[in-house]
Design a protein around this motif. Sequence first.
Motif, mmCIF file in Angstrom:
data_model
loop_
_atom_site.group_PDB
_atom_site.id
_atom_site.type_symbol
_atom_site.label_atom_id
_atom_site.label_comp_id
_atom_site.label_asym_id
_atom_site.label_seq_id
_atom_site.Cartn_x
_atom_site.Cartn_y
_atom_site.Cartn_z
ATOM 1 N N LEU A 87 0.987 -1.173 -0.163
ATOM 2 C CA LEU A 87 -0.333 0.471 -0.219
ATOM 3 C C LEU A 87 0.710 0.906 -0.364
ATOM 4 O O LEU A 87 1.832 1.542 0.949
ATOM 5 N N VAL A 120 -8.056 3.159 2.515
ATOM 6 C CA VAL A 120 -6.972 1.889 2.745
ATOM 7 C C VAL A 120 -6.974 1.097 3.421
ATOM 8 O O VAL A 120 -6.905 -0.368 3.472
ATOM 9 N N TRP A 159 -11.865 4.345 -3.724
ATOM 10 C CA TRP A 159 -11.156 5.253 -4.279
ATOM 11 C C TRP A 159 -11.545 5.762 -5.887
ATOM 12 O O TRP A 159 -11.151 6.819 -6.362
ATOM 13 N N ASN A 174 -2.633 3.233 -6.350
ATOM 14 C CA ASN A 174 -3.969 2.141 -5.524
ATOM 15 C C ASN A 174 -4.379 1.152 -6.029
ATOM 16 O O ASN A 174 -4.605 0.382 -6.202
ATOM 17 N N THR A 233 -3.931 -2.290 -7.385
ATOM 18 C CA THR A 233 -4.644 -3.079 -7.243
ATOM 19 C C THR A 233 -5.616 -4.450 -8.454
ATOM 20 O O THR A 233 -5.508 -5.664 -8.023
#
Length: 582
Positions: free
Chosen positions: A18, A504, A519, A535, A539
Amino acid sequence: MKWPKKTSAFCSRFAARLIDIPKDGHIFRRRNKARAAVLAGLLAFSQAGIAYALELRAVDQPSSAGDNKACASCHSDIYRSYLKTPMAHASGPAAENFIPADVTHAKSGVHYRIYKEENRVWLSFDRPGDPSVRGKRELLYYIGSGHRGLTYLFSTDSFVFESPVNWYGKKRIWDMTPAYQDAKEIPLNLPAFTSCLHCHVSEMRPPVAGTENRYVLPLFGHGGVSCERCHGPGAAHIKSGPIVNPAKLPPDRRDQVCMQCHLEGKVAIERPGRHVYDYRPGENLSDYIRYYVFQTNSGPGAVSQVEALAQSTCKKKTGDAMSCTSCHDPHFSPSAEERVSYYRGKCLACHGAAFGSKHHAEQPDCTGCHMPSSQSTDVAHTQVTDHRIPRRPDISPQLLQDVDPRSAKPRLIAFPPSLGSDHDVRDLALAWQSLAQRGMSSAAGEAERLLHLAAKQTPDDPALLAALGYIEQKRGATDRARELYQKAIALDPSSIDVATNLGVIEASTGHLREALKLWEGAFQRAPGRSTIGMNLARTFCDAGQFDESRSFVLRVLEFNPDLGGAKKLLQQLNRTPPRCTP
């Protein structure tokens, strides 16, 4: 779009990679840039000015007076004089204040050019030997007259950003924008925040709801600082109605007209549901924003004139009788040849001609000794006049610096006292939290103590909830942080920072569907925030959804083309087969 599968192995990999938690967004951001010159009114009191302001506040549509020309028919001399001031030229179309640039930033190896082509102004950038870093942006507006500094603005998909290079007028050089002198990558994603714009433009369009820097263009109705900035809306006055005369306002309201742009403080916190750009002359500025400073004196900053003047013996002894306009005429700027005699006359208006004839009569430049220019403590290449007016010219500003935040905890106080007090727990708590997030470790304890106290008083304040959630998240108290964030975002769905931070937490605990939803919404409203896009890209890449990952990386690079992590990930995604790690 398919959601990644929630496998424990994937969650573990993702949690380990992360990106750092972005800082919370309740803080009133502002860029430490040189602002326009002095605003204000003359001495005298009258409650009538406040009544005028309240009456005119209802006129919220742009008026024909916004460009100053409507004032010229009755105030022609003032109009012509004001057109020669830096304030009148504090912003406008880029082509109207074009300063060519051809500079290479040594630490990043990037070559920048600013040039004009068919009356359009462009910024080009390239790093020799790196074909991935090459492009250009059309510069639409300039901010700053150029006397002290100037930056250009450009738009990407209606999101407005600052140029990565600035003009520093005192040294007559181009260099990186403040705070990015040591940048190794091109900062092309510096948002044009309202905290900077509102002091330089007239009839500014607020950002599109839910975004931080997406504007309906044109960005503002009129370039420069218009008459209405000091006198309030003029539509009623054109029809022979009233208008605010700062000289007839009570001293605190009079001084606030200058304060709106010439006071930055150590921290500034906007009031709940208010924005400083909504303030109108004659109103109470503290209804919109609260300023905080350290109790100890500080060195001169680029926009600290009001704070510095309050530290002067001149102001302390004369009190309300002295204001910015005791020395400055907001409608007139003396030429270089006139400056010495002009300001000497202002000094002798209080100190008397007899004093002037005895006190270093051979040296008529009072300001040269008692208001020396020195390097700004917060903006590179910028000199500022010391408005503390030291009696002894050999007193160095460096002797008056703030206490070292690493070794002691200074006391944070409201400035000026009329704009609030230590009893405004909510704003003081957010001010301490702002300092803690800037790296002042000694502020963390006081921030948390006051935040809890403030939350008891106003438990449904989303800014307080967000700040407390951030503290709990950094502490590792995931469940408590999630609870606070969820309450905050329910009260304020537009918070980009809360959505990011909550995402997060959801991702690290295996709730990927919820994380991606948060997000994606945040990144859509703030695509200049590369951490959110990365992010998302990582992912989807870890889930094997490479096309989705590639689309987010490309979106990140559209706004931040020199981001090393994004360039590396794109290279991996373009391999056969695609990969997520080098």
